[in-house]
Write a protein that holds these residues in place. Structure first.
Motif, PDB file in Angstrom:
ATOM      1  N   ARG A   3       0.399  -1.533  -0.158  1.00  0.00           N
ATOM      2  CA  ARG A   3       0.326   0.134  -0.178  1.00  0.00           C
ATOM      3  C   ARG A   3       0.777   1.284   0.072  1.00  0.00           C
ATOM      4  NH1 ARG A   3      -4.386  -1.756   4.368  1.00  0.00           N
ATOM      5  NH2 ARG A   3      -5.315  -3.249   3.093  1.00  0.00           N
ATOM      6  N   LEU A   4       1.978   1.098   0.472  1.00  0.00           N
ATOM      7  CA  LEU A   4       2.789   2.281   0.424  1.00  0.00           C
ATOM      8  C   LEU A   4       3.269   2.924  -0.677  1.00  0.00           C
ATOM      9  CD1 LEU A   4       4.730   1.070   4.039  1.00  0.00           C
ATOM     10  CD2 LEU A   4       3.043   3.718   3.421  1.00  0.00           C
ATOM     11  N   PRO A   5       3.550   3.914  -1.477  1.00  0.00           N
ATOM     12  CA  PRO A   5       3.868   4.680  -1.762  1.00  0.00           C
ATOM     13  C   PRO A   5       5.506   4.268  -2.145  1.00  0.00           C
ATOM     14  CG  PRO A   5       3.701   6.255  -0.173  1.00  0.00           C
ATOM     15  CD  PRO A   5       3.368   5.571  -0.123  1.00  0.00           C
ATOM     16  N   SER A   6       6.466   4.385  -4.310  1.00  0.00           N
ATOM     17  CA  SER A   6       7.212   4.048  -3.635  1.00  0.00           C
ATOM     18  C   SER A   6       8.568   4.096  -2.890  1.00  0.00           C
ATOM     19  CB  SER A   6       7.458   4.067  -5.285  1.00  0.00           C
ATOM     20  OG  SER A   6       7.859   4.978  -5.540  1.00  0.00           O
ATOM     21  N   HIS A   7       8.492   5.204  -2.739  1.00  0.00           N
ATOM     22  CA  HIS A   7      10.336   5.699  -2.036  1.00  0.00           C
ATOM     23  C   HIS A   7      10.217   5.479  -0.339  1.00  0.00           C
ATOM     24  CE1 HIS A   7       7.947   8.333   0.880  1.00  0.00           C
ATOM     25  NE2 HIS A   7       6.779   8.999   0.018  1.00  0.00           N
ATOM     26  N   PHE A   8       9.191   4.251  -0.423  1.00  0.00           N
ATOM     27  CA  PHE A   8       9.527   2.582   0.956  1.00  0.00           C
ATOM     28  C   PHE A   8       9.922   2.022   0.591  1.00  0.00           C
ATOM     29  CE2 PHE A   8       6.524   6.181   2.830  1.00  0.00           C
ATOM     30  CZ  PHE A   8       6.668   6.338   4.257  1.00  0.00           C
ATOM     31  N   THR A   9      10.769   1.647   1.205  1.00  0.00           N
ATOM     32  CA  THR A   9      10.624  -0.001   0.451  1.00  0.00           C
ATOM     33  C   THR A   9      11.596  -0.987   2.249  1.00  0.00           C
ATOM     34  OG1 THR A   9      12.472  -1.229  -0.707  1.00  0.00           O
ATOM     35  CG2 THR A   9      13.363   0.128   1.143  1.00  0.00           C
ATOM     36  N   ARG A  10      11.115  -2.171   1.285  1.00  0.00           N
ATOM     37  CA  ARG A  10      11.517  -3.733   2.919  1.00  0.00           C
ATOM     38  C   ARG A  10      12.898  -3.210   3.109  1.00  0.00           C
ATOM     39  NH1 ARG A  10       7.219  -8.004   4.324  1.00  0.00           N
ATOM     40  NH2 ARG A  10       7.875  -8.786   6.276  1.00  0.00           N
ATOM     41  N   VAL A  11      13.505  -3.398   4.320  1.00  0.00           N
ATOM     42  CA  VAL A  11      15.387  -3.425   4.431  1.00  0.00           C
ATOM     43  C   VAL A  11      15.371  -4.762   4.616  1.00  0.00           C
ATOM     44  CG1 VAL A  11      15.312  -1.596   3.415  1.00  0.00           C
ATOM     45  CG2 VAL A  11      14.541  -2.141   6.088  1.00  0.00           C
ATOM     46  N   HIS A  12      14.044  -5.388   5.765  1.00  0.00           N
ATOM     47  CA  HIS A  12      14.841  -6.327   6.343  1.00  0.00           C
ATOM     48  C   HIS A  12      13.338  -7.489   6.507  1.00  0.00           C
ATOM     49  CE1 HIS A  12      14.892  -8.320  10.676  1.00  0.00           C
ATOM     50  NE2 HIS A  12      16.449  -7.828  10.390  1.00  0.00           N
ATOM     51  N   ASP A  27      19.583  -9.463   5.234  1.00  0.00           N
ATOM     52  CA  ASP A  27      20.826 -10.301   4.194  1.00  0.00           C
ATOM     53  C   ASP A  27      19.499 -11.047   2.757  1.00  0.00           C
ATOM     54  OD1 ASP A  27      22.769 -10.525   5.237  1.00  0.00           O
ATOM     55  OD2 ASP A  27      21.567 -13.489   6.391  1.00  0.00           O
ATOM     56  N   ASN A  28      18.316 -11.091   3.359  1.00  0.00           N
ATOM     57  CA  ASN A  28      17.505 -11.437   1.953  1.00  0.00           C
ATOM     58  C   ASN A  28      16.838 -10.053   1.038  1.00  0.00           C
ATOM     59  OD1 ASN A  28      16.783 -13.702   2.082  1.00  0.00           O
ATOM     60  ND2 ASN A  28      15.099 -13.801   4.023  1.00  0.00           N
ATOM     61  N   TYR A  29      17.424  -9.015   1.634  1.00  0.00           N
ATOM     62  CA  TYR A  29      16.841  -7.472   1.280  1.00  0.00           C
ATOM     63  C   TYR A  29      18.321  -6.739   0.891  1.00  0.00           C
ATOM     64  CZ  TYR A  29      12.612  -8.622   3.497  1.00  0.00           C
ATOM     65  OH  TYR A  29      11.876  -9.484   3.844  1.00  0.00           O
ATOM     66  N   LYS A  30      19.530  -7.182   0.441  1.00  0.00           N
ATOM     67  CA  LYS A  30      20.710  -6.693   1.106  1.00  0.00           C
ATOM     68  C   LYS A  30      21.277  -6.156  -0.636  1.00  0.00           C
ATOM     69  CE  LYS A  30      23.348  -8.260   4.596  1.00  0.00           C
ATOM     70  NZ  LYS A  30      24.646  -8.995   5.046  1.00  0.00           N
ATOM     71  N   LYS A  85      18.964  -6.097  -2.758  1.00  0.00           N
ATOM     72  CA  LYS A  85      18.141  -4.841  -4.081  1.00  0.00           C
ATOM     73  C   LYS A  85      18.800  -2.875  -2.553  1.00  0.00           C
ATOM     74  CE  LYS A  85      13.104  -3.791  -3.782  1.00  0.00           C
ATOM     75  NZ  LYS A  85      11.833  -3.226  -3.026  1.00  0.00           N
ATOM     76  N   PHE A  86      18.882  -3.590  -1.721  1.00  0.00           N
ATOM     77  CA  PHE A  86      18.812  -2.111  -0.932  1.00  0.00           C
ATOM     78  C   PHE A  86      20.471  -1.249  -1.566  1.00  0.00           C
ATOM     79  CE2 PHE A  86      20.572   0.453   2.439  1.00  0.00           C
ATOM     80  CZ  PHE A  86      20.105   1.508   2.559  1.00  0.00           C
ATOM     81  N   THR A  87      21.676  -2.172  -2.156  1.00  0.00           N
ATOM     82  CA  THR A  87      22.574  -2.373  -2.084  1.00  0.00           C
ATOM     83  C   THR A  87      22.561  -1.356  -3.942  1.00  0.00           C
ATOM     84  OG1 THR A  87      23.305  -3.706  -1.239  1.00  0.00           O
ATOM     85  CG2 THR A  87      25.210  -2.303  -2.404  1.00  0.00           C
ATOM     86  N   GLU A  88      22.057  -2.385  -4.308  1.00  0.00           N
ATOM     87  CA  GLU A  88      21.861  -1.728  -6.286  1.00  0.00           C
ATOM     88  C   GLU A  88      20.642   0.277  -6.183  1.00  0.00           C
ATOM     89  OE1 GLU A  88      19.071  -4.386  -8.053  1.00  0.00           O
ATOM     90  OE2 GLU A  88      20.171  -5.699  -7.869  1.00  0.00           O
ATOM     91  N   TYR A  89      19.644  -0.051  -4.679  1.00  0.00           N
ATOM     92  CA  TYR A  89      19.498   1.292  -4.416  1.00  0.00           C
ATOM     93  C   TYR A  89      20.246   2.244  -4.148  1.00  0.00           C
ATOM     94  CZ  TYR A  89      16.971   4.921  -2.308  1.00  0.00           C
ATOM     95  OH  TYR A  89      16.922   6.508  -2.704  1.00  0.00           O
ATOM     96  N   ILE A  90      20.982   2.261  -3.790  1.00  0.00           N
ATOM     97  CA  ILE A  90      22.417   3.003  -3.278  1.00  0.00           C
ATOM     98  C   ILE A  90      23.474   3.158  -4.531  1.00  0.00           C
ATOM     99  CG2 ILE A  90      24.161   3.400  -2.042  1.00  0.00           C
ATOM    100  CD1 ILE A  90      21.465   3.581  -0.235  1.00  0.00           C
ATOM    101  N   SER A  91      23.674   2.582  -5.115  1.00  0.00           N
ATOM    102  CA  SER A  91      24.006   2.507  -6.016  1.00  0.00           C
ATOM    103  C   SER A  91      23.927   3.496  -7.529  1.00  0.00           C
ATOM    104  CB  SER A  91      24.642   0.990  -7.139  1.00  0.00           C
ATOM    105  OG  SER A  91      25.815   0.761  -6.045  1.00  0.00           O
TER     106      SER A  91
END
Length: 89
Positions: free
Chosen positions: A34-43, A73-76, A78-84
């Motif tokens: 339900r949340l907008p795209s600037h919210f993401t699961r990181v854990h 671990d399961n989100y590293k 995707k999150f690393t790609e975002y930071i890159s």
């Protein structure tokens, strides 16, 4: 707060500037949908607002001097790609 008091159907929502979280009967998966795209699961236990990150250090997301959370671990990847992507912009 003791996690035993809140089964997995309850989500605690922490708002900036508020000391007490909002507690709602939902799941993180439903909230994530339900949340907008600037919210993401990181854990498995955390969804964050990407706009509120002030620093990332050793795969810990830092919001301020007292608030940080780990990247699971399961989100590293995707999150690393975002930071890159941010670094390249």
């Amino acid at each position: 707060m003791n996690n035993c008091l809140f089964p997995s159907e309850y989500v605690r929502i922490f708002l900036e500037g508020e000391d007490i979280p909002i507690i709602t009967l939902s799941s993180l998966q439903k909230m994530e949908e339900r949340l907008p795209s600037h919210f993401t699961r990181v854990h498995r236990s955390y969804i964050i607002d990407l706009h509120k990150i002030t620093e990332v250090s050793r795969l810990r997301i830092i919001f301020d001097k007292n608030t940080y959370i780990p990247v699971g671990d399961n989100y590293k990847e995707k999150f690393t790609e975002y930071i890159s992507e941010l670094s390249l912009s």
